[in-house]
Scaffold this motif. Structure first.
Motif, PDB file in Angstrom:
ATOM      1  N   ALA A   1      -5.340  18.668 -85.760  1.00  0.00           N
ATOM      2  CA  ALA A   1      -6.169  17.682 -85.934  1.00  0.00           C
ATOM      3  C   ALA A   1      -7.439  17.523 -85.580  1.00  0.00           C
ATOM      4  N   PHE A   2      -8.540  16.831 -86.076  1.00  0.00           N
ATOM      5  CA  PHE A   2      -9.871  16.845 -85.662  1.00  0.00           C
ATOM      6  C   PHE A   2      -9.982  15.485 -85.054  1.00  0.00           C
ATOM      7  N   TYR A   3     -10.678  15.775 -83.771  1.00  0.00           N
ATOM      8  CA  TYR A   3     -10.846  14.822 -82.948  1.00  0.00           C
ATOM      9  C   TYR A   3     -12.578  14.606 -82.678  1.00  0.00           C
ATOM     10  N   THR A   4     -13.014  13.501 -82.601  1.00  0.00           N
ATOM     11  CA  THR A   4     -14.559  13.174 -82.655  1.00  0.00           C
ATOM     12  C   THR A   4     -14.965  13.643 -81.439  1.00  0.00           C
ATOM     13  N   ARG A   5     -14.321  13.942 -80.373  1.00  0.00           N
ATOM     14  CA  ARG A   5     -14.787  14.521 -79.210  1.00  0.00           C
ATOM     15  C   ARG A   5     -15.042  15.975 -79.096  1.00  0.00           C
ATOM     16  N   ASP A   6     -14.523  16.522 -80.255  1.00  0.00           N
ATOM     17  CA  ASP A   6     -14.602  18.038 -80.475  1.00  0.00           C
ATOM     18  C   ASP A   6     -15.993  18.395 -80.522  1.00  0.00           C
ATOM     19  N   LEU A   7     -16.735  17.610 -81.181  1.00  0.00           N
ATOM     20  CA  LEU A   7     -18.068  17.869 -81.583  1.00  0.00           C
ATOM     21  C   LEU A   7     -18.989  18.072 -80.126  1.00  0.00           C
ATOM     22  N   ASP A   8     -18.590  17.211 -79.246  1.00  0.00           N
ATOM     23  CA  ASP A   8     -19.239  17.349 -77.827  1.00  0.00           C
ATOM     24  C   ASP A   8     -18.967  18.513 -77.212  1.00  0.00           C
TER      25      ASP A   8
END
Length: 227
Positions: free
Chosen positions: A48-55
């Motif tokens: 899954a893609f988690y928005t925290r992954d970008l940080d």
């Protein structure tokens, strides 16, 4: 010598399913992947893609999230959408290069959909799965292909703008409702849909120009701009 006419009732008969094999393969891949996901539940958590992954500097979810789904109803909706809106794109992009270009467009739309969702919700901790963003990219691309004979409508064509506005209104309605049929009660990532749609409607221009030139290289000149 003329051949005999077809039997009464058979003239002009068309197959029930006339979708290109590439569109059918894409649609069938979704339930196949979900069967694997059901047998290996950890795939949903890891892919899954988690928005925290970008940080955190993790980018794989941008690619893998489109391979996963919330449930069978979610799979069915996206598979039906892929079968419907991949067809005009697949008919334009023929041959080995066409297959590569088709999947480039599809994956790019999915990645940009997840990335856009992550940027909108940056600083939050939200997970997202589903091929809806990539499918909306195909919807955007097909918006410039429907009703044509192997060419791409200009971006600012009146019909393109009208259809794009209608799709964005439908997408906004899903966002206001907060969920969509087939999402299993989960919130709908309407922002991802919007980013996927915009990517598809823009990228089909240069891709379509390439394949249209190939198609008519020895035929009539192109009087219709592709934008």
């Amino acid at each position: 010598m003329q051949s005999p006419p077809p039997p009464v009732g058979q003239a002009g008969r068309q197959p029930i399913l006339n979708a290109p094999p590439l569109a059918v393969a894409l649609a069938l891949s979704m339930p196949a992947l979900y069967l694997l996901q059901e047998r290996m539940p950890e795939l949903a958590r890891q892919g899954a893609f988690y928005t925290r992954d970008l940080d955190d500097g993790r980018w794989t979810g941008l690619f893998t999230a489109m391979l996963l789904h919330q449930g069978w109803a979610h799979v069915a909706m996206n598979a039906l959408g892929a079968l419907t809106f991949a067809a005009p794109v697949a008919r334009l992009m023929r041959g080995g290069r066409g297959v590569a270009a088709f999947f480039f467009l599809y994956v790019l739309c999915g990645v940009m959909a997840a990335l856009g969702f992550g940027l909108v919700h940056r600083g939050e901790d939200i997970g997202m799965v589903g091929a809806s963003g990539a499918v909306f990219g195909l919807i955007g691309a097909s918006t410039r292909l429907i009703g044509t004979r192997g060419w791409v409508r200009p971006l600012f064509d009146r019909q393109v703008l009208t259809m794009a506005a209608a799709w964005m209104m439908v997408n906004a309605a899903f966002g206001l409702i907060g969920f969509a049929p087939g999402a299993g009660g989960a919130a709908i990532a309407w922002e991802a849909h919007a980013f996927g749609f915009v990517t598809g409607i823009l990228v089909i221009g240069p891709l379509g120009r390439t394949f249209t030139r190939d198609m008519f290289a020895s035929g009539p000149d192109l009087s219709d701009p592709v934008g």
